[in-house]
Enzyme design. Structure first.
Site, PDB file in Angstrom:
ATOM      1  N   GLY A  66       0.842  -1.184   0.000  1.00 21.49           N
ATOM      2  CA  GLY A  66       0.000   0.000   0.000  1.00 21.49           C
ATOM      3  C   GLY A  66       0.879   1.236   0.000  1.00 21.49           C
ATOM      4  O   GLY A  66       0.783   2.093   0.880  1.00 21.49           O
ATOM      5  N   GLU A  89       0.626  -1.336  -4.839  1.00 20.69           N
ATOM      6  CA  GLU A  89      -0.488  -0.400  -4.701  1.00 20.69           C
ATOM      7  C   GLU A  89      -1.676  -0.881  -5.520  1.00 20.69           C
ATOM      8  O   GLU A  89      -1.519  -1.314  -6.658  1.00 20.69           O
ATOM      9  CB  GLU A  89      -0.046   0.999  -5.175  1.00 20.69           C
ATOM     10  CG  GLU A  89      -1.120   2.053  -5.193  1.00 20.69           C
ATOM     11  CD  GLU A  89      -1.761   2.276  -3.827  1.00 20.69           C
ATOM     12  OE1 GLU A  89      -3.005   2.246  -3.759  1.00 20.69           O
ATOM     13  OE2 GLU A  89      -1.025   2.469  -2.830  1.00 20.69           O
ATOM     14  N   LEU A  90      -2.870  -0.800  -4.927  1.00 20.84           N
ATOM     15  CA  LEU A  90      -4.072  -1.294  -5.589  1.00 20.84           C
ATOM     16  C   LEU A  90      -4.695  -0.263  -6.524  1.00 20.84           C
ATOM     17  O   LEU A  90      -5.279  -0.614  -7.551  1.00 20.84           O
ATOM     18  CB  LEU A  90      -5.088  -1.738  -4.527  1.00 20.84           C
ATOM     19  CG  LEU A  90      -6.416  -2.326  -4.999  1.00 20.84           C
ATOM     20  CD1 LEU A  90      -6.184  -3.520  -5.922  1.00 20.84           C
ATOM     21  CD2 LEU A  90      -7.255  -2.746  -3.796  1.00 20.84           C
ATOM     22  N   ASN A 122      -3.046  -6.493  -5.676  1.00 19.56           N
ATOM     23  CA  ASN A 122      -3.753  -6.598  -4.402  1.00 19.56           C
ATOM     24  C   ASN A 122      -2.907  -7.461  -3.476  1.00 19.56           C
ATOM     25  O   ASN A 122      -2.885  -8.687  -3.591  1.00 19.56           O
ATOM     26  CB  ASN A 122      -5.135  -7.224  -4.620  1.00 19.56           C
ATOM     27  CG  ASN A 122      -5.989  -7.197  -3.368  1.00 19.56           C
ATOM     28  OD1 ASN A 122      -5.477  -7.149  -2.248  1.00 19.56           O
ATOM     29  ND2 ASN A 122      -7.305  -7.243  -3.544  1.00 19.56           N
ATOM     30  N   SER A 123      -2.227  -6.820  -2.561  1.00 15.28           N
ATOM     31  CA  SER A 123      -1.283  -7.532  -1.692  1.00 15.28           C
ATOM     32  C   SER A 123      -1.975  -8.521  -0.772  1.00 15.28           C
ATOM     33  O   SER A 123      -1.359  -9.499  -0.327  1.00 15.28           O
ATOM     34  CB  SER A 123      -0.481  -6.526  -0.856  1.00 15.28           C
ATOM     35  OG  SER A 123       0.186  -5.613  -1.682  1.00 15.28           O
ATOM     36  N   LEU A 142       2.375   1.294   6.054  1.00 17.59           N
ATOM     37  CA  LEU A 142       2.292   2.655   6.585  1.00 17.59           C
ATOM     38  C   LEU A 142       0.880   3.224   6.414  1.00 17.59           C
ATOM     39  O   LEU A 142       0.368   3.307   5.290  1.00 17.59           O
ATOM     40  CB  LEU A 142       3.297   3.565   5.868  1.00 17.59           C
ATOM     41  CG  LEU A 142       4.732   3.601   6.418  1.00 17.59           C
ATOM     42  CD1 LEU A 142       5.353   2.218   6.466  1.00 17.59           C
ATOM     43  CD2 LEU A 142       5.584   4.564   5.600  1.00 17.59           C
ATOM     44  N   ASP A 145      -5.592   1.622   5.535  1.00 20.63           N
ATOM     45  CA  ASP A 145      -7.008   1.950   5.731  1.00 20.63           C
ATOM     46  C   ASP A 145      -7.488   1.305   7.028  1.00 20.63           C
ATOM     47  O   ASP A 145      -7.370   0.096   7.211  1.00 20.63           O
ATOM     48  CB  ASP A 145      -7.816   1.405   4.547  1.00 20.63           C
ATOM     49  CG  ASP A 145      -9.258   1.894   4.536  1.00 20.63           C
ATOM     50  OD1 ASP A 145      -9.768   2.260   5.612  1.00 20.63           O
ATOM     51  OD2 ASP A 145      -9.866   1.905   3.448  1.00 20.63           O
ATOM     52  N   GLU A 221       2.923  10.667   2.475  1.00 22.40           N
ATOM     53  CA  GLU A 221       1.968  11.779   2.498  1.00 22.40           C
ATOM     54  C   GLU A 221       1.154  11.761   3.786  1.00 22.40           C
ATOM     55  O   GLU A 221       0.930  12.804   4.415  1.00 22.40           O
ATOM     56  CB  GLU A 221       1.033  11.680   1.289  1.00 22.40           C
ATOM     57  CG  GLU A 221       1.717  11.873  -0.048  1.00 22.40           C
ATOM     58  CD  GLU A 221       2.253  13.281  -0.221  1.00 22.40           C
ATOM     59  OE1 GLU A 221       1.558  14.240   0.174  1.00 22.40           O
ATOM     60  OE2 GLU A 221       3.374  13.425  -0.740  1.00 22.40           O
ATOM     61  N   GLU A 222       0.690  10.582   4.184  1.00 19.47           N
ATOM     62  CA  GLU A 222      -0.115  10.480   5.399  1.00 19.47           C
ATOM     63  C   GLU A 222       0.707  10.860   6.627  1.00 19.47           C
ATOM     64  O   GLU A 222       0.227  11.539   7.526  1.00 19.47           O
ATOM     65  CB  GLU A 222      -0.666   9.059   5.552  1.00 19.47           C
ATOM     66  CG  GLU A 222      -1.840   8.748   4.638  1.00 19.47           C
ATOM     67  CD  GLU A 222      -3.054   9.605   4.941  1.00 19.47           C
ATOM     68  OE1 GLU A 222      -3.333   9.871   6.133  1.00 19.47           O
ATOM     69  OE2 GLU A 222      -3.727  10.022   3.988  1.00 19.47           O
TER      70      GLU A 222
END
Length: 247
Positions: A66, A89-90, A122-123, A142, A145, A221-222
């Site tokens: 992700g 990344e999905l 999709n991990s 990191l 969701d 970014e988060e």
């Protein structure tokens, strides 16, 4: 090592949802097994065209699950220049952005950022399709969701069941890093890792010496958003250990 170049992509041109449903069916190529992944397309500098078929090929050792907009990968790249690492990344637009970002960085900084790449996948479903048993030395999760509703907890990327798969692709002694700004999710991830027989907590002294740890809060970014808002973060860092049968 500059990112301030006009050739680098701008996020506003890559509109995407904040999260995707990992349990929904997405349409993208999935390798049947790790040997079917063409990593030479991801890391051409590490796979010279004149190498022989029998030559030892480098393997991906770090996976950022992700990976979002790729901030952690970009920060890790110069720290571990000889280590191949990949973001998973999905979201399609986000994956496209990271690809363009890496290409721009390579063009702007010749010889650098050759060890990072990204793949749309999709991990939660396909980790064993990309990595062999015991291949990875580091995995990163990191600010995943949180899926707040209890009925959606099965969508969380860390669970006791999924840790079975992560343990399979991690080498003994490998480190799994998790961080979130949601306390309940932080407790959830820590509890799952604590319950799993193939992981043990990394000691505080080792965490303080680990140069990767500070990037968990400063590179994505988060993480930057939480820092700007002076928010709190919750980390769980665990090591892959062996069962008696594996020793």
């Amino acid at each position: 090592m500059s990112e301030g170049n006009k050739r680098l992509p701008r996020k506003r041109f890559y509109r995407a949802r904040a999260h995707s449903n990992p349990l929904s069916d997405s349409h993208f190529p999935v390798p049947i097994s790790p040997c079917d992944v063409d990593y030479s397309a991801h890391y051409p500098q590490f796979f010279p065209k004149d190498s022989t078929q029998n030559s030892v090929k480098p393997m991906v050792r770090f996976a950022d699950v992700g990976c979002g907009f790729g901030g952690l990968l970009v920060s890790l790249s110069p720290l571990f220049p000889d280590t191949l690492m990949i973001g998973m990344e999905l979201r399609d637009k986000v994956t496209e952005y990271v690809k363009d970002r890496i290409e721009g960085l390579r063009d702007s900084n010749p010889g650098l950022y050759q060890n990072i790449s990204v793949v749309r996948t999709n991990s939660m479903k396909y980790i064993p399709n990309y990595f062999n048993k015991g291949q990875l030395s580091k995995m990163f999760f990191l600010f995943p969701d949180p899926h707040f509703k209890e009925k959606n907890h099965r969508r969380r990327v860390i669970s006791v069941q999924l840790l079975d798969e992560y343990a399979y692709v991690m080498q003994l002694g490998g480190i799994i890093y998790t961080i979130t700004d949601v306390e309940e999710l932080g407790e959830w991830m820590k509890s799952c890792l604590e319950k799993h027989p193939l992981f043990e907590a990394v000691g505080e002294d080792e965490i303080e010496r680990d140069p990767v740890v500070e990037l968990l809060t400063s590179s994505s970014e988060e993480g930057k958003k939480v820092a700007r808002n002076e928010g709190q973060t919750f980390m769980a860092i665990y090591r892959r250990i062996a069962l008696v049968s594996e020793v």
